[in-house]
Design a protein around this motif. Structure first.
Motif, PDB file in Angstrom:
ATOM      1  N   SER A  66       0.814  -1.214   0.000  1.00 40.88           N
ATOM      2  CA  SER A  66       0.000   0.000   0.000  1.00 40.88           C
ATOM      3  C   SER A  66       0.847   1.264   0.000  1.00 40.88           C
ATOM      4  O   SER A  66       0.326   2.346   0.130  1.00 40.88           O
ATOM      5  N   ILE A  96       1.219   1.007  -6.459  1.00 39.36           N
ATOM      6  CA  ILE A  96      -0.157   0.894  -6.960  1.00 39.36           C
ATOM      7  C   ILE A  96      -0.166   0.014  -8.206  1.00 39.36           C
ATOM      8  O   ILE A  96       0.724   0.096  -9.038  1.00 39.36           O
ATOM      9  N   ASP A  97      -1.197  -0.814  -8.320  1.00 37.31           N
ATOM     10  CA  ASP A  97      -1.389  -1.610  -9.528  1.00 37.31           C
ATOM     11  C   ASP A  97      -1.905  -0.653 -10.601  1.00 37.31           C
ATOM     12  O   ASP A  97      -3.091  -0.352 -10.670  1.00 37.31           O
ATOM     13  N   LEU A  98      -0.990  -0.147 -11.420  1.00 37.27           N
ATOM     14  CA  LEU A  98      -1.341   0.886 -12.391  1.00 37.27           C
ATOM     15  C   LEU A  98      -2.324   0.399 -13.447  1.00 37.27           C
ATOM     16  O   LEU A  98      -3.195   1.159 -13.873  1.00 37.27           O
ATOM     17  N   PHE A 119      -5.706   0.476 -11.815  1.00 37.12           N
ATOM     18  CA  PHE A 119      -6.084   1.871 -11.617  1.00 37.12           C
ATOM     19  C   PHE A 119      -6.560   2.486 -12.928  1.00 37.12           C
ATOM     20  O   PHE A 119      -7.582   3.155 -12.982  1.00 37.12           O
ATOM     21  N   ARG A 120      -5.829   2.230 -14.022  1.00 35.02           N
ATOM     22  CA  ARG A 120      -6.200   2.760 -15.338  1.00 35.02           C
ATOM     23  C   ARG A 120      -7.557   2.208 -15.768  1.00 35.02           C
ATOM     24  O   ARG A 120      -8.418   2.932 -16.263  1.00 35.02           O
ATOM     25  N   GLU A 141     -10.034   1.106 -13.908  1.00 35.05           N
ATOM     26  CA  GLU A 141     -11.084   1.723 -13.101  1.00 35.05           C
ATOM     27  C   GLU A 141     -11.336   3.167 -13.548  1.00 35.05           C
ATOM     28  O   GLU A 141     -12.481   3.610 -13.651  1.00 35.05           O
ATOM     29  N   LEU A 142     -10.281   3.886 -13.845  1.00 36.22           N
ATOM     30  CA  LEU A 142     -10.406   5.267 -14.303  1.00 36.22           C
ATOM     31  C   LEU A 142     -11.150   5.340 -15.637  1.00 36.22           C
ATOM     32  O   LEU A 142     -12.044   6.172 -15.820  1.00 36.22           O
TER      33      LEU A 142
END
Length: 126
Positions: free
Chosen positions: A88, A93-95, A98-99, A101-102
């Motif tokens: 954490s 971060i799991d990029l 994250f991408r 989800e974004l």
């Protein structure tokens, strides 16, 4: 750890272990450097590292200010505070997730913006 096990002796032991990892020949910090920055004399610092003395709260706070939160992590664990796991930490971060989800949230915003909206009602009594 049960509160009854949090003793001056245990705090001293844990603090001395951490100080020995951080201060001294071949370590990140020299005793002289820490003494200069904290105002705590070298003899006291060496006693803290040897486990034959324990700093009062004011001196402990000065040590934390100079050496950083790493110094107090083991003591923090005594009363149940756990540091963030490595996964954490910033930069871990799991990029890809994250991408993904974004992108999904942007699609949702685009759909919401594309929906027709009713015109606001105006007051016709005036």
């Amino acid at each position: 750890m049960d509160v009854s096990h949090i003793t001056t002796a245990e705090v001293t032991r844990r603090l001395s272990l951490q100080l020995r990892k951080m201060i001294g020949p071949g370590r990140r910090w020299s005793y002289r450097g820490v003494a200069d920055l904290t105002g705590i004399d070298e003899r006291s610092l060496k006693a803290y590292a040897a486990g034959t003395a324990c700093p009062n709260l004011a001196k402990f706070k000065r040590l934390l200010l100079v050496l950083g939160p790493e110094l107090g992590r083991d003591i923090d664990r005594m009363y149940g505070w756990m540091p963030r796991s490595e996964s954490s930490q910033p930069g871990a971060i799991d990029l890809a997730a994250f991408r993904s989800e974004l992108v999904e949230r942007l699609r949702l915003l685009d759909r919401m913006l594309a929906e027709p909206r009713p015109a606001p009602e105006t007051d016709r009594t005036g």
